[in-house]
Design a protein around this motif. Structure first.
Motif, PDB file in Angstrom:
ATOM      1  N   ILE A  68      40.394  77.712  69.111  1.00  0.00           N
ATOM      2  CA  ILE A  68      40.864  77.928  67.216  1.00  0.00           C
ATOM      3  C   ILE A  68      41.745  78.846  66.895  1.00  0.00           C
ATOM      4  O   ILE A  68      42.395  79.955  67.290  1.00  0.00           O
ATOM      5  N   ILE A  69      42.078  79.042  65.164  1.00  0.00           N
ATOM      6  CA  ILE A  69      43.056  79.395  64.382  1.00  0.00           C
ATOM      7  C   ILE A  69      42.716  79.312  63.375  1.00  0.00           C
ATOM      8  O   ILE A  69      42.773  79.667  62.500  1.00  0.00           O
ATOM      9  N   SER A  70      41.243  79.166  62.787  1.00  0.00           N
ATOM     10  CA  SER A  70      40.986  79.169  61.394  1.00  0.00           C
ATOM     11  C   SER A  70      39.293  79.469  61.419  1.00  0.00           C
ATOM     12  O   SER A  70      38.230  78.136  62.015  1.00  0.00           O
ATOM     13  N   ASN A  71      38.216  80.424  60.980  1.00  0.00           N
ATOM     14  CA  ASN A  71      37.088  80.609  61.241  1.00  0.00           C
ATOM     15  C   ASN A  71      36.475  80.876  59.938  1.00  0.00           C
ATOM     16  O   ASN A  71      36.190  81.689  59.551  1.00  0.00           O
ATOM     17  N   VAL A  72      35.976  79.855  58.527  1.00  0.00           N
ATOM     18  CA  VAL A  72      35.469  80.188  57.421  1.00  0.00           C
ATOM     19  C   VAL A  72      34.028  80.353  57.486  1.00  0.00           C
ATOM     20  O   VAL A  72      33.375  79.382  57.641  1.00  0.00           O
ATOM     21  N   ASN A  73      33.062  81.369  57.201  1.00  0.00           N
ATOM     22  CA  ASN A  73      31.736  81.901  57.231  1.00  0.00           C
ATOM     23  C   ASN A  73      30.956  81.470  57.960  1.00  0.00           C
ATOM     24  O   ASN A  73      29.376  80.482  58.194  1.00  0.00           O
ATOM     25  N   LEU A  74      31.221  81.691  59.480  1.00  0.00           N
ATOM     26  CA  LEU A  74      30.266  81.944  60.820  1.00  0.00           C
ATOM     27  C   LEU A  74      29.653  82.862  60.328  1.00  0.00           C
ATOM     28  O   LEU A  74      27.768  82.389  60.414  1.00  0.00           O
ATOM     29  N   GLU A  75      29.909  83.832  59.615  1.00  0.00           N
ATOM     30  CA  GLU A  75      28.436  84.503  59.160  1.00  0.00           C
ATOM     31  C   GLU A  75      27.762  83.989  58.643  1.00  0.00           C
ATOM     32  O   GLU A  75      26.053  84.409  58.735  1.00  0.00           O
ATOM     33  N   GLY A  76      27.884  83.531  57.352  1.00  0.00           N
ATOM     34  CA  GLY A  76      26.935  82.692  56.662  1.00  0.00           C
ATOM     35  C   GLY A  76      25.980  81.877  57.398  1.00  0.00           C
ATOM     36  O   GLY A  76      24.201  81.282  57.509  1.00  0.00           O
ATOM     37  N   TYR A  77      26.289  80.938  58.366  1.00  0.00           N
ATOM     38  CA  TYR A  77      26.275  79.969  59.142  1.00  0.00           C
ATOM     39  C   TYR A  77      25.518  80.903  60.465  1.00  0.00           C
ATOM     40  O   TYR A  77      23.954  80.617  60.595  1.00  0.00           O
ATOM     41  N   MET A  78      25.714  81.842  61.213  1.00  0.00           N
ATOM     42  CA  MET A  78      24.882  82.576  62.145  1.00  0.00           C
ATOM     43  C   MET A  78      23.299  83.299  61.091  1.00  0.00           C
ATOM     44  O   MET A  78      22.471  83.354  61.602  1.00  0.00           O
ATOM     45  N   ILE A  79      23.367  83.392  60.281  1.00  0.00           N
ATOM     46  CA  ILE A  79      22.464  84.477  59.665  1.00  0.00           C
ATOM     47  C   ILE A  79      21.257  83.205  58.870  1.00  0.00           C
ATOM     48  O   ILE A  79      20.707  83.381  59.070  1.00  0.00           O
ATOM     49  N   ALA A  80      21.866  81.544  58.593  1.00  0.00           N
ATOM     50  CA  ALA A  80      20.946  81.096  58.415  1.00  0.00           C
ATOM     51  C   ALA A  80      20.358  80.563  59.722  1.00  0.00           C
ATOM     52  O   ALA A  80      19.186  79.650  59.792  1.00  0.00           O
ATOM     53  N   LEU A  81      20.843  80.511  60.883  1.00  0.00           N
ATOM     54  CA  LEU A  81      20.247  79.937  62.026  1.00  0.00           C
ATOM     55  C   LEU A  81      19.262  80.724  62.316  1.00  0.00           C
ATOM     56  O   LEU A  81      18.547  81.330  63.200  1.00  0.00           O
ATOM     57  N   GLY A  82      19.640  82.000  61.835  1.00  0.00           N
ATOM     58  CA  GLY A  82      18.820  83.469  62.268  1.00  0.00           C
ATOM     59  C   GLY A  82      18.634  83.844  63.437  1.00  0.00           C
ATOM     60  O   GLY A  82      18.125  84.738  64.404  1.00  0.00           O
ATOM     61  N   ASN A  83      20.349  84.484  63.492  1.00  0.00           N
ATOM     62  CA  ASN A  83      20.827  85.158  64.614  1.00  0.00           C
ATOM     63  C   ASN A  83      21.144  86.426  64.126  1.00  0.00           C
ATOM     64  O   ASN A  83      22.308  86.832  64.649  1.00  0.00           O
ATOM     65  N   PRO A  84      20.965  87.610  64.091  1.00  0.00           N
ATOM     66  CA  PRO A  84      21.574  88.330  62.882  1.00  0.00           C
ATOM     67  C   PRO A  84      22.037  88.977  64.672  1.00  0.00           C
ATOM     68  O   PRO A  84      22.976  90.177  64.772  1.00  0.00           O
TER      69      PRO A  84
END
Length: 137
Positions: free
Chosen positions: A11-27
């Motif tokens: 991996i070299i770039s990771n954009v909006n993983l936090e938003g995706y994880m919130i949508a999954l319900g993984n706080p």
């Protein structure tokens, strides 16, 4: 014919993983996930693909055949089971639609220039990741 996705990718770039994880319900996992350096190994054996994602925290393997539904089980996080996943080629993108507890969920892998692109989406959130092929491949 789409470009081969096979190889080892870092991996070299990771954009909006936090938003995706919130949508999954993984706080519980999103803070950890934001710090991980992911590696993907994509293999093709006949008509079966195997995508292995690894990090220092967790490894995850998804074997599938394009055009065949398959049950997908995840462990180690808040998700337990997705009813089914279906992967298909859409132009040059390998696209997975996942049905189950979340709506509009899935992913797409494709090659652009010399990079592997991955979009993960769930309930309107999109995480965009870019991977570079391991040097000795």
């Amino acid at each position: 014919m789409p470009a081969s996705l096979c190889g080892t990718w870092d991996i070299i770039s990771n954009v909006n993983l936090e938003g995706y994880m919130i949508a999954l319900g993984n706080p519980c996992l999103r803070k950890v996930a934001l710090k991980l350096k992911l590696r993907k190994v994509i293999e093709q054996k006949g008509d079966q693909y195997i995508i292995k994602t690894s990090s220092t925290f967790r490894n995850y393997t998804v074997p599938f055949r394009v055009g065949q539904e398959f049950p997908e089980f995840t462990k180690g996080d808040c998700r337990c089971f997705l009813d089914c996943s279906l992967v298909a080629w859409e132009g040059n993108k390998l696209v997975c639609e996942q049905t189950g507890e979340k709506k509009n969920r899935g992913w797409a892998h494709w090659i652009e220039e010399d990079k592997l692109h991955l979009e993960l989406y769930c309930e309107g959130e999109v995480c965009k990741q870019i991977f570079k092929k391991k040097v000795n491949e």
